[in-house]
Design an enzyme around this catalytic site. Sequence first.
Site, PDB file in Angstrom:
ATOM      1  N   LYS A 195       0.653  -1.241   0.006  1.00  0.00           N
ATOM      2  CA  LYS A 195      -0.033  -0.006   0.315  1.00  0.00           C
ATOM      3  C   LYS A 195       1.495   1.082  -0.339  1.00  0.00           C
ATOM      4  CE  LYS A 195      -4.087  -2.250   0.015  1.00  0.00           C
ATOM      5  NZ  LYS A 195      -3.807  -3.693   0.298  1.00  0.00           N
TER       6      LYS A 195
HETATM    7  C1  LIG Z   1      -9.858  -2.373  -1.301  1.00  0.00           C
HETATM    8  C2  LIG Z   1      -9.002  -2.938   0.629  1.00  0.00           C
HETATM    9  N1  LIG Z   1      -9.704  -3.595   1.410  1.00  0.00           N
HETATM   10  C3  LIG Z   1      -8.605  -4.435   2.506  1.00  0.00           C
HETATM   11  C4  LIG Z   1      -7.875  -4.897   1.711  1.00  0.00           C
HETATM   12  C5  LIG Z   1      -7.529  -5.692   3.328  1.00  0.00           C
HETATM   13  O1  LIG Z   1      -5.941  -4.953   4.363  1.00  0.00           O
HETATM   14  P1  LIG Z   1      -5.329  -6.442   4.682  1.00  0.00           P
HETATM   15  O2  LIG Z   1      -4.065  -6.881   3.501  1.00  0.00           O
HETATM   16  O3  LIG Z   1      -4.336  -4.620   5.593  1.00  0.00           O
HETATM   17  O4  LIG Z   1      -5.695  -6.845   5.791  1.00  0.00           O
HETATM   18  C6  LIG Z   1      -6.533  -4.873   1.433  1.00  0.00           C
HETATM   19  C7  LIG Z   1      -5.590  -4.847   1.053  1.00  0.00           C
HETATM   20  O5  LIG Z   1      -5.037  -6.167   0.756  1.00  0.00           O
HETATM   21  C8  LIG Z   1      -7.431  -3.516   0.133  1.00  0.00           C
HETATM   22  O6  LIG Z   1      -6.453  -3.255  -1.045  1.00  0.00           O
END
Ligand SMILES: Cc1ncc(COP(=O)(O)O)c(C=O)c1O
Length: 365
Positions: free
Chosen positions: A182
Amino acid sequence: MIPLVKVGMPDRDRLMPALEEVLYSGMIGEGESVYRFETDFSNMFHLKNGLAFSSGTGALHAALHLAGVCDGGDVISTSMTAEPTNLAILHAGGTPVFADVDINSGNISVESVAEKISSKTKAIVVVHYAGIPVRMHDLMALAEAHQIPVIEDCAHALGAKYAGQGVGALGDYAIFSFQAIKHMTTVDGGFLVVKDTSQLQDAKRFRWFGLEKGVAREQVNITDAGYKYNMNNVTATIGLMQLDVIQQRINAHKENGRFFDREIANIQGLSVPVFDVDAEPSYWLYTVLSEDSDKVEQALKDIGVMASKLHRPNHLHSVFECYAGPLPNLNEYYQRMIHIPCGWWLTKEKREQIVDVLSNVCTAR
Ligand SMILES: Cc1ncc(COP(=O)(O)O)c(C=O)c1O
């Protein structure tokens, strides 16, 4: 190959001594570094009531629980996102109801959300997809009229703004992800923003087994089963170091994105996302729309630039199949879209080369 996404770490010279200090401090779990990170991140992005989590998915699960989704009920969401957005709805015990997207931006369509609202709707989840803010004024007006809480999934959109306000400060709840690729990473991590201060204690208990921090373990009482979703001092230390460089990185994403907006819009046969005048995207990815996205992908590969659709519309997975209804705009958008790199690692020279190649692909058709 110029990658579509890239891990950005703070300078080794600064990060390694800080990591060494925390690793041998005897306090590696949730502690002062986590709380400092919560304060500093919230101050930098003008957020209130921010809590650090072990992942964006955990933060989403908490937001859905706090919004009342734990009792079941429908959650209006988008299929055009990374899978965790909708998996978290299942984790919380909810039923995803997929609204269609705006064909020009890929974001959830406010008009389609309006059509999906029913007496069973418990929450609306919006994703600022690829870093482009959703039409939040219209969406919030609709949600407020029906008294339905809105959760902003800002995983793609750190630093994006809507009508001058940072994303994450617009809905009733918001989450960010600090997963590896990210805008900003803590290796893994997440952040929850809760508008209603009276829910903060519940959010903290949900984050940590249902236990109340600060109450002696012999006296503390768990009334609801919580989770192990807390951030730790080690990843928080990375987060604190990232805050010194993150604005610069976000600015580079925005600069590249605006360059592509200007230049690619002029290429016949290609389109760029169209978004609300109030939206200031933070361009985690750049999206090009073409009648032949495979050809665009191949032409960029030939000059060493990775392009990809990256995500799979979630309703195509077996686990979500039973919630899938007609999504004509999403189908068309997904067929035409292709993501190209847009981040801090893209040089001016390379982004110009990308535009030249895209112009040639279209002339050669
Ligand atoms: C749009 C979106 N929402 C939620 C997430 C979840 O985040 P994490 O990977 O930190 O759990 C991600 C990332 O993978 C994402 O791209």
